[in-house]
Scaffold this active site. Structure first.
Site, PDB file in Angstrom:
ATOM      1  N   SER A  74       0.428  -1.073  -0.503  1.00  0.00           N
ATOM      2  CA  SER A  74      -0.316  -0.231   0.054  1.00  0.00           C
ATOM      3  C   SER A  74       0.997   1.591   0.180  1.00  0.00           C
ATOM      4  O   SER A  74       0.551   2.177  -0.502  1.00  0.00           O
ATOM      5  CB  SER A  74      -0.493  -0.165   1.028  1.00  0.00           C
ATOM      6  OG  SER A  74      -1.618  -1.109   0.881  1.00  0.00           O
ATOM      7  N   HIS A 103       1.113   4.079   3.986  1.00  0.00           N
ATOM      8  CA  HIS A 103       0.556   5.438   3.190  1.00  0.00           C
ATOM      9  C   HIS A 103       0.239   6.868   3.123  1.00  0.00           C
ATOM     10  O   HIS A 103       0.981   7.065   2.295  1.00  0.00           O
ATOM     11  CB  HIS A 103      -1.511   5.216   3.560  1.00  0.00           C
ATOM     12  CG  HIS A 103      -1.810   4.025   3.094  1.00  0.00           C
ATOM     13  ND1 HIS A 103      -2.799   3.785   3.872  1.00  0.00           N
ATOM     14  CD2 HIS A 103      -1.609   3.084   2.863  1.00  0.00           C
ATOM     15  CE1 HIS A 103      -3.568   2.266   3.165  1.00  0.00           C
ATOM     16  NE2 HIS A 103      -2.210   1.869   3.609  1.00  0.00           N
TER      17      HIS A 103
END
Length: 207
Positions: free
Chosen positions: A110, A157
């Site tokens: 991610s 992230h």
């Protein structure tokens, strides 16, 4: 011929590792997942965590996003630049986890995926194209990581986004072929900065 080799290889390796992980009692997760407390003795986890995932929906979303944006970026940048982007943004994801969530075990691509979003946004803007929709998609997916009860590392992230903006800026400002040595130097410096900051984060959090 379109440059998509690295994207295909990364997706294939990631899926293969996930399948092997399911039949081996999560052996590969225990070997490759990132945890900042293991950094001094097992530094490879800074990037190998990109290849392990926690569940079917986790890997499906990440590989879908990688397949879409990875191929576009690899076509735009070429294979080696795309590979550099993917792993540098992964490093920055691990770096921010080290600072903000020390000792947390993190898996998944991610951070690098968000890095691809950010780099693509910067490149689109540098070419004078409208990238507002991509910014909205990136923002909505980022917000999900902050929702209560969602076991997602928003730190990875955000770190990936920071790395993606940095690498995207480097690519946008060094497009001329005569700037190739400068581009390589800046990419190496960015990667080293991510590694050094990760080490600093470890030193700070255990101190």
């Amino acid at each position: 011929m379109l440059d998509q080799k690295a994207t295909v290889v990364i997706v294939a390796i990631t899926v293969a590792i996930w399948l092997l992980d399911q039949v081996s009692g999560r052996f590969f997760t225990s070997l490759l997942a990132y945890n900042s407390f293991l950094l001094p003795t097992q530094p490879w986890r800074v990037v190998t965590s990109l290849f392990v995932h926690s569940g079917i929906f986790h890997i499906l979303f990440n590989m879908w996003a990688l397949w879409i944006f990875g191929r576009m970026l690899e076509n735009m940048l070429g294979t080696w630049r795309f590979v550099a982007l993917y792993f540098i943004t992964g490093i920055f994801g691990s770096m921010l986890v080290t600072f903000l969530a020390p000792g947390t075990t993190v898996v998944g691509a991610s951070g690098a995926i968000f890095g691809l979003f950010a780099a693509f946004f910067v490149l689109q803007r540098s070419l004078g194209q409208n990238a507002v929709q991509l910014l909205v998609i990136m923002g909505l997916n980022l917000v999900v990581g902050f929702l209560p009860g969602i076991n997602i590392s928003w730190q990875a992230h955000v770190g990936g986004i920071i790395g993606g903006f940095l690498v995207g800026f480097v690519f946008a400002k060094t497009r001329n072929v005569r700037q190739r040595p400068l581009q390589i130097g800046l990419l190496v410096a960015t990667a080293l900065a991510g590694i050094v900051l990760t080490a600093v984060g470890y030193a700070v959090t255990i101190g």
